[in-house]
Scaffold this motif. Structure first.
Motif: not given
Length: 298
Positions: A12-28
């Protein structure tokens, strides 16, 4: 049970520190750029797409992790960020720096394995985001302009990964996402104005939720529509969209412009949030239209 909970917390902390939601949208955006870039001369490669996906996530995640280390004291002041791993104390600064550094190295290596230009733009993105955009947020509203450069890189990064070239096509994809940044981030800056104010962040062009900010949001949305239609004019090299796709893209732009005018009319947090949501839908749908049009065109 403790181990499971501990692993869940770390994840959970890894997802938050990397901002997983934002990162995935950027990755798209990067994947969309890759799908637009490959052709007979530059054939599709699963290995390249996988390296772009993992490397791209690492680069975005690293930028976000460095950002959270730099802004840890300011994040602690804002309601939306005070529970992030570093400001909340769940993760030490050293741990966050190690994660950010490892992600940077892994990301750069993977992107370099695709081609050197892809790695170069990835490195430029991290540098601009952490060394210029982040410190400028407390100094000047121009931080959004500076931040628009790294924010616009992912769409064109996919094209560069597919072709190894930066030309008019990649430049056009960059331009589209560059203009998109302004209505998107100004709308966020508007409805989170009070929270940003606690940390002294200057996110709106005039520094206020006023008519001038709303007018500039409309103008940049207009330029976004113009940029998104450039591939229909036959002047952007191999990046082409059909007249039908151009009509769909134009209608998407008018739809987003409607929300920009609504912000001008109402000037409320609700209308700003509506524009933000419309902007996220807009860029995703535009990329899908570009991709679908490419594969349906004879």
């Amino acid at each position: 049970m403790t181990t499971t909970l501990s692993f869940q917390n770390i994840f959970k902390d890894f997802k938050e520190i990397t901002k997983a939601g934002l990162a995935v949208s950027v990755l798209f955006s990067s994947i969309a750029g890759y799908l637009l870039g490959f052709d007979k001369e530059f054939p599709f490669s699963w290995s390249t797409l996988i390296m772009l996906s993992i490397g791209g996530y690492c680069m975005v995640g690293a930028s976000n992790a460095f950002n959270q280390v730099i802004e840890k004291d300011l994040d602690a002041l804002m309601d939306r960020t005070k529970n992030r791993p570093v400001p909340s104390g769940r993760m030490s600064v050293n741990t966050a720096l190690i994660i950010a550094t490892l992600l940077t190295l892994i990301g750069l290596v993977l992107l370099y394995m695709i081609n050197p230009k892809t790695a170069m733009f990835g490195a430029i993105s991290i540098f601009l985001y952490t060394s210029l955009y982040t410190p400028l947020k407390t100094k000047t509203p121009l931080s959004v302009f500076v931040g628009a450069f790294p924010g616009a890189i992912p769409f064109m990064l996919g094209w560069v990964a597919a072709t190894g070239n930066f030309g008019i096509e990649a430049g056009t994809l960059f331009l589209i996402q560059f203009f998109w940044q302004f209505p998107h981030f100004w709308s966020i800056g508007w409805f989170l104005y009070e929270d940003y104010e606690k940390a002294g962040f200057f996110m709106l062009p005039t520094g206020k939720k006023d008519k001038s900010t709303a007018v500039q949001t409309i103008l940049y949305t207009f330029w976004l529509i113009v940029a998104s239609l450039l591939p229909s004019l036959g002047r952007t090299g191999q990046l082409i969209i059909s007249p039908i796709a151009a009509i769909v893209v134009f209608l998407l732009g008018i739809w987003m412009l409607y929300f920009a005018f609504k912000l001008y009319k109402d000037r409320t947090a609700k209308s700003a949030k509506a524009l933000m949501l419309a902007s996220v839908s807009y860029i995703t749908l535009l990329q899908i239209v570009y991709i679908v049009d490419k594969f349906l065109r004879p």
